[in-house]
Scaffold this active site. Structure first.
Site, PDB file in Angstrom:
ATOM      1  N   PRO A 130     -60.963 -67.028 -74.019  1.00 37.71           N
ATOM      2  CG  PRO A 130     -61.583 -67.727 -71.877  1.00 37.71           C
ATOM      3  CD  PRO A 130     -60.390 -67.358 -72.693  1.00 37.71           C
ATOM      4  CE1 TYR A 131     -63.047 -58.639 -74.790  1.00 41.34           C
ATOM      5  CE2 TYR A 131     -61.125 -58.800 -76.219  1.00 41.34           C
ATOM      6  CZ  TYR A 131     -62.203 -58.083 -75.738  1.00 41.34           C
ATOM      7  OH  TYR A 131     -62.453 -56.819 -76.211  1.00 41.34           O
ATOM      8  CB  ALA A 132     -59.781 -64.482 -78.699  1.00 40.33           C
TER       9      ALA A 132
END
Length: 218
Positions: A130-132
């Site tokens: 999700p962060y990427a």
């Protein structure tokens, strides 16, 4: 002297960055969510502004950016739920980009990470996915914003003492201290030629100023 707003002003990189900028004679405003952190942020020399960019709309962020010369995004959800990661690292970041444009702030520095982008290669079943994805979306939006942007791509962060030296380039194996990430963020503000660049780096052997001048052609 420049007027610089840091979004995510209570993070470790941001606290050091505010000290560096204030020591360099800049007028710093730090935006952060928790009112309990006012005194700690004020101790850096920055003007503390309690503002939850996750909750604020674009106009609300723009109001707090009026009169600034530059914006540095150093905020993040810090892991946790994918929903909050997308809400902060993607959606709030994108609103802040639009807000900078609305407020007439042309210079925007985004703290991202080494390897960020649509081809980040992080598998969907990874907790980092999700962060990427969020950073890929925000960074891409910034690139197409028309602002004078610089995206910083530090490798894995450490709390080691700063060395003042880095190695610039993608795909390197290594880490970088948060102190040196702050120093790089401060240094790119003094280098308009770094606009339009994605600068990936680790701790290395080259003084920060020399490394940035070499990649920006100055």
């Amino acid at each position: 002297m420049a007027r610089v707003a840091i979004i995510g002003g209570h993070g470790k990189v941001a606290l050091q960055l505010a000290k560096d900028l204030a020591a360099g004679g800049h007028q710093v405003t730090s935006l952060f969510r928790n009112p309990d952190h006012v005194s700690e942020v004020a101790a850096t020399g920055a003007a503390p502004v309690v503002a939850d960019v996750e909750a604020l709309d674009t106009a609300g962020i723009a109001e707090r950016l009026k009169g600034q010369d530059a914006v540095i995004w150093s905020a993040g959800a810090g892991g946790g739920s994918p929903e909050r990661t997308y809400a902060v690292d993607r959606d709030a970041a994108i609103r802040s980009i639009d807000a900078a444009a609305q407020a007439g702030v042309r210079r925007y520095v985004m703290v991202s990470y080494m390897g960020a982008g649509k081809d980040h290669g992080v598998p969907e079943d990874s907790s980092f996915f999700p962060y990427a994805e969020a950073k890929a979306a925000a960074d891409s939006y910034l690139r197409s914003s028309g602002l004078e942007w610089t995206i910083l791509g530090p490798s894995a962060l450490t709390d080691d003492p700063g060395t003042g030296r880095i190695s610039v380039g993608p795909g390197q194996d290594g880490s970088v201290s948060r102190t040196d990430v702050a120093a790089v963020a401060a240094a790119v503000l003094d280098r308009p030629a770094t606009a339009g660049m994605f600068i990936e780096f680790i701790n290395g052997d080259t003084p920060i100023a020399e490394a940035l001048d070499s990649v920006s052609g100055t």
